[in-house]
Design an enzyme around this catalytic site. Sequence first.
Site: not given
Ligand SMILES: NC(=O)c1ccc[n+]([C@@H]2O[C@H](COP(=O)([O-])OP(=O)(O)OC[C@H]3O[C@@H](n4cnc5c(N)ncnc54)[C@H](O)[C@@H]3O)[C@@H](O)[C@H]2O)c1
Length: 277
Positions: A142, A155, A159
């Site tokens: 991230s 967070y 990260k």
């Molecule tokens: N959304 C953003 O703006 C953003 C930005 C930078 C980084 N990220 C990173 O991207 C990654 C994905 O995030 P996202 O935004 O797609 O989130 P999201 O919530 O849309 O998808 C995450 C998925 O992970 C699953 N999940 C969460 N905890 C879990 C657990 N303990 N065991 C099994 N499954 C689990 C959820 O059920 C979901 O399907 C993360 O690592 C997040 O930190 C997201």
Amino acid sequence: MKLKDEVALVTGGGAGLGRAIVDRFVSEGARVAVLDRSADGLSALKEAHGDAVAVIEGDVRFLDSHREAAAKCVEQFGKLDCLIPNAGVWDYSTALVDTPDKVIEEAFDEMFSINVKGYLLAAKASLPALYDSKGSITFTVSNAGFYPGGGGALYTAAKHAVVGLVKQLAFELGPHIRVNGIAPGGLGGTDLRGLKSLDLQDTSISTIPLADMLAGVLPTGRMATATESAGAYVFFATRADTVPLTGSVLNFDGGMGVRGLDGTNRGALLDQHFGQK
Ligand SMILES: NC(=O)c1ccc[n+]([C@@H]2O[C@H](COP(=O)([O-])OP(=O)(O)OC[C@H]3O[C@@H](n4cnc5c(N)ncnc54)[C@H](O)[C@@H]3O)[C@@H](O)[C@H]2O)c1
């Protein structure tokens, strides 16, 4: 079909960025196993992609879930080429001073057990299969792996720890397995949830006006979507073009690190000079 005959395992592929990665990998010819705790997310994947995906319902905090996922991937698809630890949660930028004493220990443990331990255990359980395939690991980091303000202390620290995992594992696993990270910025089209210990488990990032916030600070001028971010994972998974690529993290965040001091969008000058033509 850049990933024809390749096999990936994605954690958190049931929604958001993980789902976009699965969709893109399948369209590039890969078969993909997905570990997620959301039964609904997994059945939607199955419906969309049929036999091109294998789904495993489980929690990334437990080694057994990862063992089951790696075993099912190899059983169903014969191998594992590319592991993508990606499932994560956010702290909604909760400041330390606002984190109640009675939950702070639990909140730390929850954040680190999903966002860091969940990644470490994914790597651990996949080592034998990745050794066999001479494969790769690509961790989702991230912008918070580099800069403050993309989350709270929990967070951001988690990260940053993932960046440490990339470096240490690239060192430990070469020359057999390449290890890298991709650090997206804020993304459209995700459902990122908060920590249960902070009572944020039902809060979705989709309720925040993230696009408006980022439009003013990114040199690229707008937030990217999860779908637009999936291509970087394809590149990191391709074998022919990535021979020297290990131990690196790609900042894939719209230029947060180069936004400058006096306003973000210097490209407005180009409009003044060339925009009239
Ligand atoms: N959304 C953003 O703006 C953003 C930005 C930078 C980084 N990220 C990173 O991207 C990654 C994905 O995030 P996202 O935004 O797609 O989130 P999201 O919530 O849309 O998808 C995450 C998925 O992970 C699953 N999940 C969460 N905890 C879990 C657990 N303990 N065991 C099994 N499954 C689990 C959820 O059920 C979901 O399907 C993360 O690592 C997040 O930190 C997201």
